[in-house]
Motif scaffolding. Sequence first.
Motif, PDB file in Angstrom:
ATOM      1  N   GLY A  29       0.810  -1.209   0.000  1.00 54.26           N
ATOM      2  CA  GLY A  29       0.000   0.000   0.000  1.00 54.26           C
ATOM      3  C   GLY A  29       0.844   1.259   0.000  1.00 54.26           C
ATOM      4  O   GLY A  29       0.519   2.251  -0.672  1.00 54.26           O
ATOM      5  N   LEU A  30       1.954   1.251   0.750  1.00 53.79           N
ATOM      6  CA  LEU A  30       2.886   2.382   0.727  1.00 53.79           C
ATOM      7  C   LEU A  30       3.499   2.556  -0.658  1.00 53.79           C
ATOM      8  O   LEU A  30       3.681   3.677  -1.134  1.00 53.79           O
ATOM      9  CB  LEU A  30       3.992   2.160   1.763  1.00 53.79           C
ATOM     10  N   ARG A  31       3.811   1.440  -1.305  1.00 48.09           N
ATOM     11  CA  ARG A  31       4.359   1.527  -2.667  1.00 48.09           C
ATOM     12  C   ARG A  31       3.356   2.176  -3.615  1.00 48.09           C
ATOM     13  O   ARG A  31       3.718   3.053  -4.407  1.00 48.09           O
ATOM     14  CB  ARG A  31       4.722   0.132  -3.172  1.00 48.09           C
ATOM     15  N   LEU A  32       2.097   1.770  -3.513  1.00 48.63           N
ATOM     16  CA  LEU A  32       1.064   2.353  -4.367  1.00 48.63           C
ATOM     17  C   LEU A  32       0.892   3.837  -4.084  1.00 48.63           C
ATOM     18  O   LEU A  32       0.811   4.661  -5.010  1.00 48.63           O
ATOM     19  CB  LEU A  32      -0.255   1.613  -4.153  1.00 48.63           C
ATOM     20  N   SER A  33       0.840   4.216  -2.803  1.00 52.36           N
ATOM     21  CA  SER A  33       0.650   5.617  -2.447  1.00 52.36           C
ATOM     22  C   SER A  33       1.811   6.479  -2.939  1.00 52.36           C
ATOM     23  O   SER A  33       1.603   7.571  -3.472  1.00 52.36           O
ATOM     24  CB  SER A  33       0.503   5.753  -0.929  1.00 52.36           C
ATOM     25  N   THR A  44      -9.708  -4.903  -4.001  1.00 52.76           N
ATOM     26  CA  THR A  44      -8.734  -5.989  -4.027  1.00 52.76           C
ATOM     27  C   THR A  44      -7.297  -5.486  -4.141  1.00 52.76           C
ATOM     28  O   THR A  44      -6.358  -6.273  -3.980  1.00 52.76           O
ATOM     29  CB  THR A  44      -9.024  -6.934  -5.206  1.00 52.76           C
ATOM     30  N   THR A  45      -7.120  -4.202  -4.429  1.00 53.50           N
ATOM     31  CA  THR A  45      -5.776  -3.625  -4.548  1.00 53.50           C
ATOM     32  C   THR A  45      -5.331  -3.083  -3.192  1.00 53.50           C
ATOM     33  O   THR A  45      -6.070  -2.317  -2.574  1.00 53.50           O
ATOM     34  CB  THR A  45      -5.764  -2.485  -5.582  1.00 53.50           C
ATOM     35  N   PRO A  46      -4.145  -3.473  -2.705  1.00 50.88           N
ATOM     36  CA  PRO A  46      -3.689  -2.980  -1.392  1.00 50.88           C
ATOM     37  C   PRO A  46      -3.560  -1.458  -1.387  1.00 50.88           C
ATOM     38  O   PRO A  46      -2.871  -0.882  -2.222  1.00 50.88           O
ATOM     39  CB  PRO A  46      -2.314  -3.651  -1.230  1.00 50.88           C
ATOM     40  N   SER A  47      -4.223  -0.811  -0.463  1.00 46.08           N
ATOM     41  CA  SER A  47      -4.180   0.646  -0.343  1.00 46.08           C
ATOM     42  C   SER A  47      -4.359   1.019   1.117  1.00 46.08           C
ATOM     43  O   SER A  47      -5.185   0.416   1.823  1.00 46.08           O
ATOM     44  CB  SER A  47      -5.277   1.286  -1.197  1.00 46.08           C
ATOM     45  N   LEU A  48      -3.595   1.989   1.579  1.00 46.81           N
ATOM     46  CA  LEU A  48      -3.702   2.407   2.973  1.00 46.81           C
ATOM     47  C   LEU A  48      -5.073   2.982   3.271  1.00 46.81           C
ATOM     48  O   LEU A  48      -5.658   2.723   4.323  1.00 46.81           O
ATOM     49  CB  LEU A  48      -2.615   3.442   3.278  1.00 46.81           C
ATOM     50  N   GLY A  49      -5.617   3.776   2.345  1.00 51.92           N
ATOM     51  CA  GLY A  49      -6.940   4.357   2.547  1.00 51.92           C
ATOM     52  C   GLY A  49      -8.022   3.303   2.647  1.00 51.92           C
ATOM     53  O   GLY A  49      -8.936   3.406   3.482  1.00 51.92           O
ATOM     54  N   THR A  50      -7.934   2.270   1.798  1.00 48.34           N
ATOM     55  CA  THR A  50      -8.911   1.192   1.843  1.00 48.34           C
ATOM     56  C   THR A  50      -8.818   0.415   3.154  1.00 48.34           C
ATOM     57  O   THR A  50      -9.837   0.060   3.763  1.00 48.34           O
ATOM     58  CB  THR A  50      -8.692   0.229   0.657  1.00 48.34           C
ATOM     59  N   LEU A  51      -7.589   0.159   3.613  1.00 47.94           N
ATOM     60  CA  LEU A  51      -7.411  -0.548   4.884  1.00 47.94           C
ATOM     61  C   LEU A  51      -7.997   0.246   6.044  1.00 47.94           C
ATOM     62  O   LEU A  51      -8.653  -0.321   6.927  1.00 47.94           O
ATOM     63  CB  LEU A  51      -5.925  -0.814   5.128  1.00 47.94           C
ATOM     64  N   SER A  59      -9.376   6.638  -1.608  1.00 48.46           N
ATOM     65  CA  SER A  59      -9.558   5.203  -1.351  1.00 48.46           C
ATOM     66  C   SER A  59     -10.441   4.981  -0.132  1.00 48.46           C
ATOM     67  O   SER A  59     -11.241   4.044  -0.100  1.00 48.46           O
ATOM     68  CB  SER A  59      -8.195   4.533  -1.152  1.00 48.46           C
ATOM     69  N   PHE A  60     -10.296   5.841   0.880  1.00 49.19           N
ATOM     70  CA  PHE A  60     -11.148   5.745   2.067  1.00 49.19           C
ATOM     71  C   PHE A  60     -12.615   5.966   1.706  1.00 49.19           C
ATOM     72  O   PHE A  60     -13.511   5.318   2.258  1.00 49.19           O
ATOM     73  CB  PHE A  60     -10.694   6.769   3.098  1.00 49.19           C
ATOM     74  N   LEU A  61     -12.856   6.876   0.754  1.00 48.36           N
ATOM     75  CA  LEU A  61     -14.229   7.158   0.319  1.00 48.36           C
ATOM     76  C   LEU A  61     -14.766   6.108  -0.647  1.00 48.36           C
ATOM     77  O   LEU A  61     -15.936   6.153  -1.014  1.00 48.36           O
ATOM     78  CB  LEU A  61     -14.291   8.539  -0.347  1.00 48.36           C
ATOM     79  N   GLY A  62     -13.902   5.185  -1.074  1.00 46.98           N
ATOM     80  CA  GLY A  62     -14.353   4.121  -1.960  1.00 46.98           C
ATOM     81  C   GLY A  62     -14.329   4.470  -3.428  1.00 46.98           C
ATOM     82  O   GLY A  62     -14.919   3.755  -4.238  1.00 46.98           O
ATOM     83  N   VAL A  63     -13.646   5.565  -3.807  1.00 44.60           N
ATOM     84  CA  VAL A  63     -13.598   5.968  -5.214  1.00 44.60           C
ATOM     85  C   VAL A  63     -12.180   5.909  -5.763  1.00 44.60           C
ATOM     86  O   VAL A  63     -11.895   6.450  -6.816  1.00 44.60           O
ATOM     87  CB  VAL A  63     -14.166   7.397  -5.399  1.00 44.60           C
ATOM     88  N   ALA A 103       1.458   4.066   9.493  1.00 44.22           N
ATOM     89  CA  ALA A 103       2.349   4.083   8.326  1.00 44.22           C
ATOM     90  C   ALA A 103       2.118   5.330   7.483  1.00 44.22           C
ATOM     91  O   ALA A 103       3.078   5.972   7.016  1.00 44.22           O
ATOM     92  CB  ALA A 103       2.121   2.828   7.479  1.00 44.22           C
ATOM     93  N   LEU A 104       0.851   5.696   7.300  1.00 40.11           N
ATOM     94  CA  LEU A 104       0.521   6.900   6.529  1.00 40.11           C
ATOM     95  C   LEU A 104       1.039   8.154   7.236  1.00 40.11           C
ATOM     96  O   LEU A 104       1.606   9.054   6.602  1.00 40.11           O
ATOM     97  CB  LEU A 104      -0.988   6.978   6.329  1.00 40.11           C
ATOM     98  N   ILE A 105       0.867   8.220   8.551  1.00 44.25           N
ATOM     99  CA  ILE A 105       1.345   9.370   9.321  1.00 44.25           C
ATOM    100  C   ILE A 105       2.871   9.478   9.233  1.00 44.25           C
ATOM    101  O   ILE A 105       3.414  10.580   9.040  1.00 44.25           O
ATOM    102  CB  ILE A 105       0.894   9.253  10.789  1.00 44.25           C
ATOM    103  N   ALA A 106       3.577   8.354   9.365  1.00 42.01           N
ATOM    104  CA  ALA A 106       5.039   8.378   9.311  1.00 42.01           C
ATOM    105  C   ALA A 106       5.534   8.884   7.966  1.00 42.01           C
ATOM    106  O   ALA A 106       6.468   9.707   7.896  1.00 42.01           O
ATOM    107  CB  ALA A 106       5.591   6.970   9.581  1.00 42.01           C
ATOM    108  N   LEU A 107       4.897   8.438   6.876  1.00 39.14           N
ATOM    109  CA  LEU A 107       5.313   8.863   5.537  1.00 39.14           C
ATOM    110  C   LEU A 107       5.060  10.351   5.322  1.00 39.14           C
ATOM    111  O   LEU A 107       5.967  11.100   4.937  1.00 39.14           O
ATOM    112  CB  LEU A 107       4.570   8.037   4.485  1.00 39.14           C
ATOM    113  N   VAL A 108       3.844  10.792   5.587  1.00 43.49           N
ATOM    114  CA  VAL A 108       3.480  12.187   5.319  1.00 43.49           C
ATOM    115  C   VAL A 108       4.233  13.136   6.244  1.00 43.49           C
ATOM    116  O   VAL A 108       4.713  14.196   5.816  1.00 43.49           O
ATOM    117  CB  VAL A 108       1.957  12.375   5.452  1.00 43.49           C
ATOM    118  N   LEU A 109       4.357  12.772   7.521  1.00 47.17           N
ATOM    119  CA  LEU A 109       5.041  13.643   8.473  1.00 47.17           C
ATOM    120  C   LEU A 109       6.514  13.807   8.118  1.00 47.17           C
ATOM    121  O   LEU A 109       7.056  14.923   8.169  1.00 47.17           O
ATOM    122  CB  LEU A 109       4.891  13.084   9.884  1.00 47.17           C
TER     123      LEU A 109
END
Length: 307
Positions: free
Chosen positions: A94-98, A254-261, A245-249, A283-289
């Motif tokens: 998911g990090l790779r995709l993001s 089936t694709t690994p995504s942090l928002g979907t998780l 991805s969190f909103l479902g759009v 993981a998302l916080i660590a990357l963005v921060l």
Amino acid sequence: MNRILLNLKTFADSDLFWSFRHSPVAVLALAVTVAILLATLFAQTLAPFNPYDLASLDLMNAHLPPSWQEWGDERFWLGTDDQGRDLYSTILYGLRLSLKIGLISVILSLVLGVTLGLVSGYVGGKLDACIMRICDVMLSFPAILIALLIDGIARASLSQQMHDSLAEPVLILAITLSGWVQYARTVRGQTLVEKQKDYVSAARLIGASPVSILFKHLMPNVMSSVLVLATVHVGTAVITEATLSFLGVGVPPTTPSLGTLIRVGNEFLFSGEWWITIFPGLALIALVLSVNLLGDWLRDALNPKLR
């Protein structure tokens, strides 16, 4: 080889590297960013499972807690999600995709915004007014709304199967169209100042073409602010992808995504299955921060008023 060594020595003696060495926050942020980049690049080696391999999934392994908790499985040390996927492996992919979507979107936004900003500031007149009015219109819409609009058009005009296969390009296009405006406005403002300076007048006198003046003379003098914007924009683009991805759009479920998780984990959060949301969120916080902290340091280091 000697030239490379000379350039490295020059950089090591520069004020920028001195500022970096004396900023513990910048060093830590770079270390975290590099660690995440390496983890995503070598995800196939580091991940014990391949979350893209749907044939290997077992729904009996769904919702397993981390391995150190009761009922945990030592094969899944961060637990599993609702599809039985290993959470650690899914987070790496998911990090790779993001990062992939974020970096490509930022590069495209940078190229489009810098080009339009240079042309707008240098040419001026009606063209400048037209480009700036387009920027004003784009700024009146939130980035998420623009992305939702583009995704909605894609869903209406494409079949479900084709939309799923083109989900990543649609996300990249959506984030690019909502992100180029900041580059264009920043570069345009600096171009208006730089084009009045003597080196531009000298380039005109020796017969340099407008394209040469724009990209050979003006662009190098406006790139410092653009680099700072690009660094911060990477974090914004990653957040936008996760939000969609969190909103479902965004990408298919089936694709690994942090928002979907995070979205899936939110549905089971109050039933005690906290790991599906917490670990991808961290993981998302660590990357963005880390990326934002690097952007803040770069902004201060390249600001001549703070030297």
